[in-house]
Every structure is written in C-alpha cells, then in structure tokens.
Design a protein around this motif. Structure first.
Motif, PDB file in Angstrom:
ATOM      1  N   GLU A 227     127.217  78.930 -35.635  1.00  0.00           N
ATOM      2  CA  GLU A 227     126.479  78.288 -36.484  1.00  0.00           C
ATOM      3  C   GLU A 227     126.352  78.082 -36.968  1.00  0.00           C
ATOM      4  O   GLU A 227     125.259  79.401 -37.243  1.00  0.00           O
ATOM      5  N   PRO A 228     126.659  77.580 -38.159  1.00  0.00           N
ATOM      6  CA  PRO A 228     125.486  77.830 -39.741  1.00  0.00           C
ATOM      7  C   PRO A 228     123.800  77.794 -39.875  1.00  0.00           C
ATOM      8  O   PRO A 228     123.614  77.359 -38.762  1.00  0.00           O
ATOM      9  N   GLY A 229     123.752  79.082 -39.794  1.00  0.00           N
ATOM     10  CA  GLY A 229     122.487  80.137 -40.213  1.00  0.00           C
ATOM     11  C   GLY A 229     121.848  80.559 -39.060  1.00  0.00           C
ATOM     12  O   GLY A 229     120.725  81.596 -39.262  1.00  0.00           O
ATOM     13  N   ARG A 230     122.779  80.573 -38.293  1.00  0.00           N
ATOM     14  CA  ARG A 230     121.832  80.872 -36.354  1.00  0.00           C
ATOM     15  C   ARG A 230     123.046  82.505 -36.167  1.00  0.00           C
ATOM     16  O   ARG A 230     122.501  83.252 -36.385  1.00  0.00           O
ATOM     17  N   PHE A 231     124.400  82.085 -35.499  1.00  0.00           N
ATOM     18  CA  PHE A 231     124.964  82.889 -35.665  1.00  0.00           C
ATOM     19  C   PHE A 231     126.640  83.117 -36.175  1.00  0.00           C
ATOM     20  O   PHE A 231     127.377  82.034 -36.305  1.00  0.00           O
ATOM     21  N   VAL A 232     127.431  84.596 -35.982  1.00  0.00           N
ATOM     22  CA  VAL A 232     129.070  84.534 -36.365  1.00  0.00           C
ATOM     23  C   VAL A 232     129.375  85.574 -36.046  1.00  0.00           C
ATOM     24  O   VAL A 232     128.543  86.007 -35.904  1.00  0.00           O
TER      25      VAL A 232
END
Length: 606
Positions: A227-232
């Motif tokens: 999720e962009p900017g939240r987690f990978v």
C-alpha cells in the motif's frame, strides 16, 4: 577488537603467500573470486559460514521504517523506494560472503573466468536459473540489464558501465565483459549488478516506472502486497530455483518479510511495543537501557540481542554542501566542528554511553592512525602536500569540548576560524565577508527523530556565535528531491563503509559524482588526492598498499572537514520476538545489509 582485515589469509599459508606476493593468476571456470588471493570457501562448500543449513522455514519478520515510498523500482533515480528492495527482491550473477572482506561466489552464474590482469571477465549462467514467472534467465536478459542500468538506471550504475569496452555473448549461457581501464575490482563489481527480465519491460519506460510495475526477478522473495507509503510485503517464492544451492542453504528461511512505514520514530517504537512489529533496531544506547523494559520484554516474548561487528564506522552526522557558501570555505567547516558540542550532545541524548566516530574508517584496520602520516601513507600523500588541508600529513583529531552546555573554548575557537575566513560579529550578529548576516538551513526529513534533537542543540550553539541557523523538516519525497538536486546547506548524512572499499568510493567522493545529480557525494567534494588514493586502492596488488591507500584516503576525507560526526555504531542492538532466531556464528560484517532476513529463522518455543 580491531579486525585483521585479511584474517582469512592466515587460515591457509598458501593463500597468504599469494596475497603477499600479489599473485595475478587467472581464474578458469572458478566457483568464486576474491579481491586478493583466492576465495576463502572451497568449490565444494556446503553453506555460508554464518548460515544454519538446518534452519526451519516459515514465520515472518515485521520491521518499521520512518517515512514512505512512491516506487517499487529501487534501480532508477525517480521516486523513493524501500531501501531493502535492491537486496531482497533482486538477484545478481555472484553473491557476497559477509565473513570475508571481498569475495564473491556463483549465484545466477555457475562460474567466473577472468583475464590474467583482470582486463576481462566472463560468466557462465546456471542452466537451472529462472525468474519468478518460471521463465529461464538468459544471456539476453543479462546483457539488457547491464546496458539499461548503465544508461537509464540510477546514476550509481553508470560509472561502471562507462568502463566496459565491449559486452558480448560468447556461448549459449556465457557472456563476457572487456574493460577499457585498469581496475582489478571491476571483475567483481560486474558480478553484482541486478538482473531483470528483458521481456517485462518491452514497450515500457524503465526510468519512469514506479508503483505501476513490480519487477519480475529471480530472487528468493517476490513483492506480493503493498500500500503506497504504508507497507510492503514480500513472500518467499516456494518455487525459487536456487533453494538447493550451497550459497542459499540455510538462508531465506522466513516465509514473509514485511516493512511497515510510520511518520516518525516514536510511532514506530510504539508499534513495536504493541506487537505490530516483531523486530526493532535501536541506535540509542541510553534508550536501549532505559526504555526496553515494557511488558512484552518482561514476559519474555521479546528478547534483546547485541550483535558485534568488525567493519568501519562509516560516517554519520551533518554533511556540509561545499558547492555553495558558506561551506565552500574549509575554515567555516572547521568552525562548525568546533561549535558542535559532541560531549554535551552525547551526555544529553545517550547518557554519554556512545563513543564518537573519529574518522570514516575508524573501528577497523583501515582507519587513519594517530599522529603524523608515516611510511607508505605519507609516501602516497606527499605529492599532494600543497593541496591537503591542515592535519592530513601532520596529524588530526576532532575537537573535544569540556562537556558543559556553553562550550566556551569551542565557541571561541570557532569564532576565530570564522574571523580568518572574513566573518565578523557586529551587534551580536555574524556577518559574511560581503556584509550580510550569516544564515543557513539544516534540512531534515520528516520523522528524523534523533538527528532533529541533535540539530536543535547544535542551533543553540550557533546562536551564541550570532549565526542564524534554522532547521527545516520536509516530507520524504521533497527531501529526496532536494538532496538529489544538492539543494541544501547542511543535512543529515549516513554512509556505511565496508572492509573492502572499492569502486563505490568514486560514487561517494569523486569529482564526477560531485556533479552528478542524485549521487552520494552530498558534500560536493572534489579532491585530486582522494581520487588518487581511490585509484591506488583499486589497483593495489598487495595488502600493504591496499591498507596504506585506504588509510591515506581516510586522512583526506577526515581532514576535509565535510561532515560534523555523531556517534559510532560498533554494536547492533536488535530487540525481537523470541521466535526469531539467528546462528551463533556472526559474520565479520555483523548486522549488515540484509543479514537479518537472510539467515534468521522462525522457531516456536516447545
């Protein structure tokens, strides 16, 4: 204890003779290659010395990062990607053994061959090597990857590509690179470039890719959710082609690697305490002692591990941009070093528990010695005597304060240095040589945490000198853009250095890098002496010359007064879930790059 950089040579007398004599024996179809002598591990090695071949697979590791990301392609200049992706989600022809200063072993390549003077290198691919989509890794993929990274990839790849005279397919599974310069390390560097699937990028602009394309690679892990900017989140590929390779045995044991992103260090630490994260590195010794007593630790669900290492400290601190005033004058930079009250900062933030970085290669045999330069070090530096700054030949040490908040002696010395540079104090305001109030900005990224606390104390010291220094905190994307463009006066800087410095030193300190947008030469230094020392260490044929050249480079860097140094981190502090285990054998590099996800494993308590 300092590292004997070439301690592995002592384990085999024949290797010692080869290294001391600077043997140039050509390798033919070898399983590995070393910068000096022969690789430590034999052709029939069963596993890396710090891996546990019997480690179980399964479980997950969840770590916290400060900031955000807007790209999943870490191989280009555009955008900001998680720093771990180049190491976790991409694979290379050769792989590092982190228990040796610089040796590589076959990974995608089953063998390596070099010319007598390493003027060329040839790799033969393993027939079983495959991408995560099941397609084979081909010579065409290798050649496309090298040319693409070398031309439109991140600028850090360009300088090596410029040294390739010719790249050609020499067999169904083999590719050869001929070089146009004398550089013994190039044969190794070429083996460490990420290999991508050519067909995935047909009709796409590689340099502009961001979140729209997840690169297909041959690595043990693939990006499966984000999720962009939240987690990978990355998952272990159950069909990974190289699982049975000795190089991979006992590695990549965790099923899931997840990186959560937070606005600042406080939020990340609270997430760890709450169990959202299950592993956390702590860089502050005082915090490690005073704040790691929360409920999960008291129950034994979280344990604290100290991981020593024997690599250089590198440099961590506030870097000054010499491309523009006022830091284009070394006397102003020297004044900043005197004004910075390290002893007071250390006491206030860590209880005086952490030692200071004394030079770029300190904590290792490669670090500059106390006192005047002697022997080969002096011999290498003397041709540049008229260009070197004070201390390079005579001896140099960082200023030391009395530890009080006012740092009277340091401030007095700093004002004297500013006066030498043409700055005067009028009505309590430091005036530049052209009659303007002196002001500059300390640029920090959002969530900087401790660097911001240090900057605030530093600003108070500068105020006593009549200098208007301001701290500007910007979001990670803006911070990346500004530092890539060298649009800053002073900023936080951290550069890790290894026990095998080589071509990457040009990316850090060269004149070319000073002019290359997005380079790691944030200070903008351009020193003929530094470049000559890099050339020497790259082409040294003996241990003596290599170490002397690096010690000499360390003197040039340190006496250049480019960075206001902070603490050294010679021990890693990792708090983690009790189920996360690591081998007893710690590599000489310690907690380095992705040692943690590489060889750790998950094991439930009985």
């Amino acid at each position: 204890m300092h590292l004997d950089l070439f301690r592995f040579i002592r384990r085999n007398a024949s290797l010692a003779v080869a290294a001391i004599l600077g043997a140039q024996t050509a390798l033919a179809d070898s399983h590995g290659i070393a910068m000096y002598g022969e690789p430590q591990l034999p052709a029939d090695f069963q596993a890396l010395p710090y891996a546990n071949p019997d480690a179980p697979t399964g479980g997950r590791i969840v770590t916290g990062e400060v900031g955000g990301f807007d790209s999943l392609n870490p191989l280009i200049l555009k955008g900001s990607s998680p720093w771990q992706l180049p190491h976790l989600a991409h694979e290379t022809l050769m792989g590092r053994n982190w228990d040796e200063p610089f040796s590589l072993y076959g990974l995608l390549a089953e063998s390596i061959e070099v010319g007598e003077n390493r003027e060329w290198v040839e790799f033969t691919l393993r027939p079983e090597a495959k991408f995560s989509d099941g397609s084979p890794v081909t010579v065409e993929d290798v050649m496309w990857s090298y040319e693409t990274l070398g031309t439109v990839g991140h600028p850090r790849y360009h300088s090596t590509w410029d040294k390739v005279e010719k790249m050609e397919k020499t067999g169904e599974r083999s590719v050869r690179f001929d070089f146009n310069v004398e550089d013994r390390e190039l044969a190794l560097i070429i083996g460490m470039r990420p290999i991508l699937k050519k067909a995935q990028w047909e009709g796409k602009d590689f340099a502009e890719s961001g979140l729209d394309t997840i690169p297909i690679t041959s690595a043990p892990y693939v990006v499966t959710d984000f999720e962009p900017g939240r987690f990978v989140e990355l998952s272990r590929d159950p069909d990974y082609w190289g699982a049975d390779l000795p190089f991979r045995r006992g590695t990549n044991n965790l099923d899931t690697i997840r990186m959560e992103f937070f606005g600042d260090e406080t939020a990340a630490f609270e997430a760890f305490k709450a169990g959202i994260l299950n592993s956390n590195r702590e860089f502050n010794a005082e915090k490690w002692e005073s704040q790691y007593d929360f409920a999960a630790i008291q129950r034994g669900d979280v344990v604290k591990s100290l991981i020593p290492h024997e690599r250089p400290t590198g440099i961590t601190g506030f870097v000054m941009n010499t491309r523009r005033a006022p830091f284009d004058d070394w006397r102003v930079r020297d004044a900043m070093l005197h004004a910075f009250n390290f002893e007071y900062v250390n006491d206030a933030l860590t209880g005086g528990a952490q030692e200071r970085i004394t030079s770029y290669f300190s904590n290792s045999v490669l670090g500059m010695d106390d006192g005047p330069a002697e022997g080969r070090v002096r011999e290498f530096l003397e041709p540049f005597a008229d260009q070197l700054l004070p201390g390079a030949l005579e001896g140099y040490a960082l200023p030391v304060s009395d530890g009080s908040a006012r740092n009277r002696a340091g401030i007095r010395a700093a004002i004297d240095l500013m006066a030498e540079a043409g700055y005067v104090i009028e009505d309590g305001v430091m005036m530049t040589p052209d009659g303007q109030p002196m002001k500059f900005e300390i640029l920090l990224s959002q969530g900087a945490g401790e660097p911001q606390s240090i900057a605030d104390i530093f600003v108070e010291s500068l105020t006593r000198m009549g200098i208007d220094a301001t701290v500007s905190v910007v979001d990670p994307a803006q911070y990346r853009e500004r530092t890539d463009q060298f649009d800053f006066d002073m900023t936080y800087y951290r550069r890790g250095l290894s026990l095998s410095p080589g071509n990457e030193q040009r990316l850090y300190w060269s004149c070319e890098a000073a002019e290359t947008r997005g380079s790691r030469n944030l200070m903008g230094m351009c020193s003929p002496a530094a470049e000559a020392m890099i050339d020497r260490l790259l082409n040294s044929e003996t241990r003596e010359d290599f170490v002397a050249a690096t010690k000499a480079l360390d003197r040039v860097l340190t006496t250049g007064r480019y960075v206001v140094p902070f603490y050294e981190y010679n021990t890693s502090r990792i708090a983690h879930a009790k189920e996360l285990k690591f081998p007893e054998a710690i590599p000489i590099y310690g907690d380095w790059i992705n040692w943690q996800p590489d060889v750790w494993w998950w094991q439930e308590e009985n």
